[in-house]
Scaffold this active site. Sequence first.
Site, PDB file in Angstrom:
ATOM      1  CG  HIS A  50      -1.967  -0.987   1.262  1.00 29.54           C
ATOM      2  ND1 HIS A  50      -3.207  -1.038   2.176  1.00 29.54           N
ATOM      3  CD2 HIS A  50      -2.245  -1.932   0.238  1.00 29.54           C
ATOM      4  CE1 HIS A  50      -3.595  -2.051   1.480  1.00 29.54           C
ATOM      5  NE2 HIS A  50      -3.520  -2.784   0.557  1.00 29.54           N
ATOM      6  CD  GLU A  52      -1.374   3.850   3.860  1.00 28.46           C
ATOM      7  OE1 GLU A  52      -2.413   3.830   4.511  1.00 28.46           O
ATOM      8  OE2 GLU A  52      -1.144   3.200   2.829  1.00 28.46           O
ATOM      9  CB  SER A 167     -20.984   8.606 -35.749  1.00 24.80           C
ATOM     10  OG  SER A 167     -20.128   7.467 -35.646  1.00 24.80           O
ATOM     11  CG  LEU A 203     -14.107   0.439 -27.883  1.00 21.07           C
ATOM     12  CD1 LEU A 203     -15.198  -0.732 -27.306  1.00 21.07           C
ATOM     13  CD2 LEU A 203     -14.785   1.614 -27.884  1.00 21.07           C
ATOM     14  CD  GLU A 287     -15.913   5.186 -25.127  1.00 17.29           C
ATOM     15  OE1 GLU A 287     -15.867   5.757 -26.359  1.00 17.29           O
ATOM     16  OE2 GLU A 287     -15.046   5.085 -24.732  1.00 17.29           O
ATOM     17  N   GLY A 289     -24.455   3.074 -28.088  1.00 18.61           N
ATOM     18  CA  GLY A 289     -25.492   4.137 -28.838  1.00 18.61           C
ATOM     19  C   GLY A 289     -26.855   4.188 -27.963  1.00 18.61           C
TER      20      GLY A 289
END
Length: 356
Positions: A50, A52, A167, A203, A287, A289
Amino acid sequence: MSDAEAMQRCLTLARQAAGQTAPNPMVGAVVIQNGRCVGEGFHPGAGQPHAEVFALRAAGDRARGATVYVNLEPCNHHGRTPPCTDALINAEVARVVVGMADPNPEASGGIERLRQAGIDVTVGIESAACQQLNEAFIHRVTYGRAFGILKYAMTLDGKIAATGGHSTWVTGRQARSQVHRLRAACDAVVVGGNTVRHDNPNLTTHGLTAHQPRRVVISPSLNLPENANLWAVSVAPTLVFTQGGIQQERQQRLRAQGVDVVALDPPSPAAVMDHLTQEGCLSVLWECGGTLAAQAIADGMIQKVLAFIAPKLIGGPEAPGPVGELGLRNMTNALQLDNIQLQRVGEDYLIEGYLR
């Protein structure tokens, strides 16, 4: 360095692992001794130390009597790694400043444990920013499901494509770059079969980062092109959800290409999100339609909306919009967004908000 400045540094460090820590949160830590930073670190991913621990290692003996800043309450349980509270106590730090308490009951209790050990603990510094950073983690812990983000780009008259379906591109280069950064911070990106057939998307983050989100396609009919960019799994992994018993040979061909195929009855947005949550996802970017977006909203799978708006008009009553039929007959029933932010992104605008 003030408490607020040190906590902002923790957040900056934590963001270096955006999209890579699931199912864990993003955490950064800073060790300050006599006004100077003597150690810092961030959590790079599940199963690794972690924040820390990295910060204390960097500080060494200089951690004794120092102040440690961390954006999330230090853990107080034995998971894949030992409790961070023990590391802080053993390092003999004098003070710990925490951005927000841990909403996970399995890991919480660190604040009280540190206080019992005689360490001065301050909680709530830059708490709003800390909560926003880990909003997906908080949502998953609270509701048991991944955090859903709906992203779309539309013209000023509310169209995501021309009448014929074209598009590319609604928005400009800077807006598209921001979407790539958004993908880099998510664990999965979801589209429907229509998007694959009409747009043949990649993507990916387009080289922005080494981390690539898992690409997810929802296609009940499995009517998908034989050759699609998403089948190139050497670039990024791809997972297809379909209906049980559909096109078994097509399923096998996809699997032979390295694509994961999962049959759900039905492959609804809720069922897909349950599956992705079980696989450890925190944030899922939609993402898709308008039809699939409406289904995801109706299922309660969307918590946040990012709408990129281009100052263009395309017109056409048949041109598709970003959200399909929701069955709302009166404007008084419209779904409201809260905590709205508006920013200019190049030649376009971004409206961001949370569904109530």
